[in-house]
Write a protein that holds these residues in place. Structure first.
Motif, PDB file in Angstrom:
ATOM      1  N   THR A  22       0.870  -1.182   0.000  1.00  0.00           N
ATOM      2  CA  THR A  22       0.000   0.000   0.000  1.00  0.00           C
ATOM      3  C   THR A  22       0.906   1.230   0.000  1.00  0.00           C
ATOM      4  N   VAL A  24       2.251   4.856   0.882  1.00  0.00           N
ATOM      5  CA  VAL A  24       2.087   5.826   1.967  1.00  0.00           C
ATOM      6  C   VAL A  24       2.408   7.193   1.373  1.00  0.00           C
ATOM      7  N   LYS A 178      -1.910   3.078   5.762  1.00  0.00           N
ATOM      8  CA  LYS A 178      -1.685   4.441   5.247  1.00  0.00           C
ATOM      9  C   LYS A 178      -0.744   5.246   6.143  1.00  0.00           C
ATOM     10  N   ASP A 327      -5.951  10.818   1.235  1.00  0.00           N
ATOM     11  CA  ASP A 327      -5.513  10.382  -0.099  1.00  0.00           C
ATOM     12  C   ASP A 327      -6.514  10.828  -1.163  1.00  0.00           C
TER      13      ASP A 327
END
Ligand code: NAD
Length: 493
Positions: A22, A24, A178, A327
């Motif tokens: 994922t 960041v 995140k 995001d």
């Protein structure tokens, strides 16, 4: 430069073998700064084994020694306060002040954990029956897991592991993919504070990693904070798998403004509650319910104050009132809710979709948004938007406003602004939620109180924080002892 995060297992960084990551972001710039791996069941097993291995010696460590490590950890958090809050700003996008609040509230949890020797005292009754003394002892539950959301990278993990650890449990944190950097820094500081290897571990990942944790027979308890859909899933799956679970979910929080309220003070509180942390708080005030003649002047003041806010990147400037959202998906979701509100017929007093930034940036920004003339059936009045969008529903009187707020599926917080003690008391007694503010915009409880969400905002019995937190991370054992007086004739056992 982008870094790949490692798990923290048995006091060491351990790289995760996976091709799934994922990104960041630094949300202020829209740039990738790191990537978080997805831990599979093998990686989860390693963490559970480390936590299980550390458990016997740690639970046997006197509570005063465990508390001493918490004091050292608290001092290390203080010593590294600036660095940690800057890390939060970098990976989350909060303003410097909000990031400092995140760390400060978290340190208060560590300080509370330091009080464990008093808090964990059990109960005794001497001579509960002839020659028999009874006592309640509090024992750790075993290996505990914390699954946390993106919006408080320090505070929410700190709601969980200091109390769990000081109670003699070992812990595995699965932070939001995140915001992995702040939790990893805290893991290092715990080791520096003298915590033995394996007592605190970090495994990264998303749904797959969570599933491996939820079904692992070596795990005794799970604390979760995040959205309602996932909270419900975690509660149901965790309890089906025989685990103790506390799961805090999403929210829609109502702010009543009576005609007699100090409107300037209420405005400043509502602006803070609705737009603080860019509306990304489970205690964000997302619906204002002005009563009677309060509506017109309140909306005027709110629009004026929101229009004056400085929005922009938080990583280079401390003179920003509101930073980005986490995001691009969050930005798009919030913008789409603004579109839905318009379609539903609400009136936009302030539109955050086209926002003027303090400096040019490719970050993920939505400006403060205020909808007037919202009705209760609209999606924007009912659903958690988790962004800087305030819906205003005009109310006739106090009872209509309470009734409206009580129709919510959620039940975290609700507040009233008034100078009338009677109205405040009626509100506090009748509102159907767990955290109530009277002239307080964000009634988030301090560490000593439990974080008491109701309805779809919480699944479980014992809440996070405070005395309920200590109850969650311990189980009671009742010990009855018979010791006969050696001076008296013993008739037999
Ligand atoms: P989220 O539910 O998407 O994620 C929370 C955690 O669950 C993360 O660690 C994530 O990796 C994991 N997760 C996500 N989807 C999953 C799935 N399908 N199966 C298993 N695990 C999954 O929440 P978020 O977007 O990170 O955080 C925002 C939400 O958290 C909001 O709804 C907010 O209200 C809530 N929140 C609640 C509280 C509270 O105390 N009630 C506090 C803070 C945030």
């Amino acid at each position: 430069m982008s870094i790949t995060c490692h798990n923290y297992v048995g006091g060491e960084l351990v790289s995760v073998k996976t091709s799934q990551f994922t990104p960041v972001y630094n949300p202020s710039r829209g740039l990738i700064i790191a990537q978080t791996p997805e831990s599979d069941s093998h990686a989860v097993n390693l963490a559970v084994e480390a936590a299980q291995k550390a458990l016997p010696a740690w639970s046997d460590t006197p509570v005063i020694e465990r508390a001493r490590i918490m004091f050292r950890f608290a001092s290390l958090l203080e010593k590294n306060f600036d660095e940690i809050s800057q890390l939060i700003t970098r990976e989350h996008g909060k303003t410097a002040e909000e990031a400092r609040g995140d760390v400060r509230r978290g340190i208060e949890m560590v300080e509370l954990a330091g009080g464990a020797p008093s808090i964990l005292m059990g109960q005794t009754i001497e001579n509960v029956s002839r020659g028999i003394d009874g006592q309640v002892q509090r024992h750790p539950v075993g290996v505990c897991v914390g699954i946390t959301p993106f919006n408080f990278p320090a505070m929410v993990p700190l709601w969980m592991f200091p109390i769990a650890i000081v109670c003699g449990n070992t812990f595995i944190l699965k932070p939001s993919p995140k915001v992995p950097l702040t939790p990893l820094r805290m893991a290092e500081l715990l080791t520096e504070a003298g915590l033995p290897p394996g007592v605190f571990n970090v495994v990264h990942g998303g749904a797959e990693t969570v599933d491996a944790l939820l079904t692992h027979p070596g795990i005794a308890a799970i604390s979760f904070v995040g959205s309602t859909k996932v909270a419900k899933y975690i509660y149901e799956t965790g309890t089906t798998n025989g685990k103790r679970v506390q799961a805090a979910g999403g929210a829609k929080n109502f702010m009543l403004v009576m005609p007699d309220a100090d409107l300037d003070a209420a405005t400043s509180q509502i602006i803070g509650a609705a737009f603080g942390c860019s509306g990304q708080r489970c205690m964000a005030g997302s619906v204002a319910l002005p009563v009677g003649r309060a509506a017109g002047p309140l909306i005027e003041r709110l629009s004026e104050a929101a229009g004056r806010m400085n929005i922009g990147p938080t990583d280079t400037s401390t003179a920003v009132d509101m930073g980005p959202v986490i995001d691009s998906a969050a930005r798009d979701r919030i913008n789409s809710y603004i579109g839905i509100g318009l379609k539903e017929g609400a009136q936009l007093a302030i539109d955050g979709r086209a926002v003027n930034l303090t400096e040019p940036s490719n970050g993920f920004f939505v400006g403060p948004t205020i909808f007037d003339h919202v009705s209760a059936d609209m999606q924007i009045a009912r659903e958690e938007i988790f962004g800087p969008v305030l819906s205003v529903l005009r109310m006739e009187d106090l009872s209509e406003a309470i009734e409206r707020a009580n129709q919510s599926a959620y039940g975290n917080g609700a507040v009233i602004f008034t100078r009338d003690g009677g109205a405040a008391r009626t509100f506090a007694r009748n509102i159907n939620c767990g955290m109530v503010g009277i002239n307080v915009g964000v009634p988030a409880p301090m560490a000593v109180f439990p974080f008491t969400g109701w309805n779809q905002s919480f699944f479980g019995d014992l809440h996070i924080q405070g005395s309920e937190g200590f109850q969650f991370y311990t189980r009671n054992k009742v010990v009855l002892s018979r010791w006969n007086d050696p001076g008296k004739r013993v008739l037999g056992w």
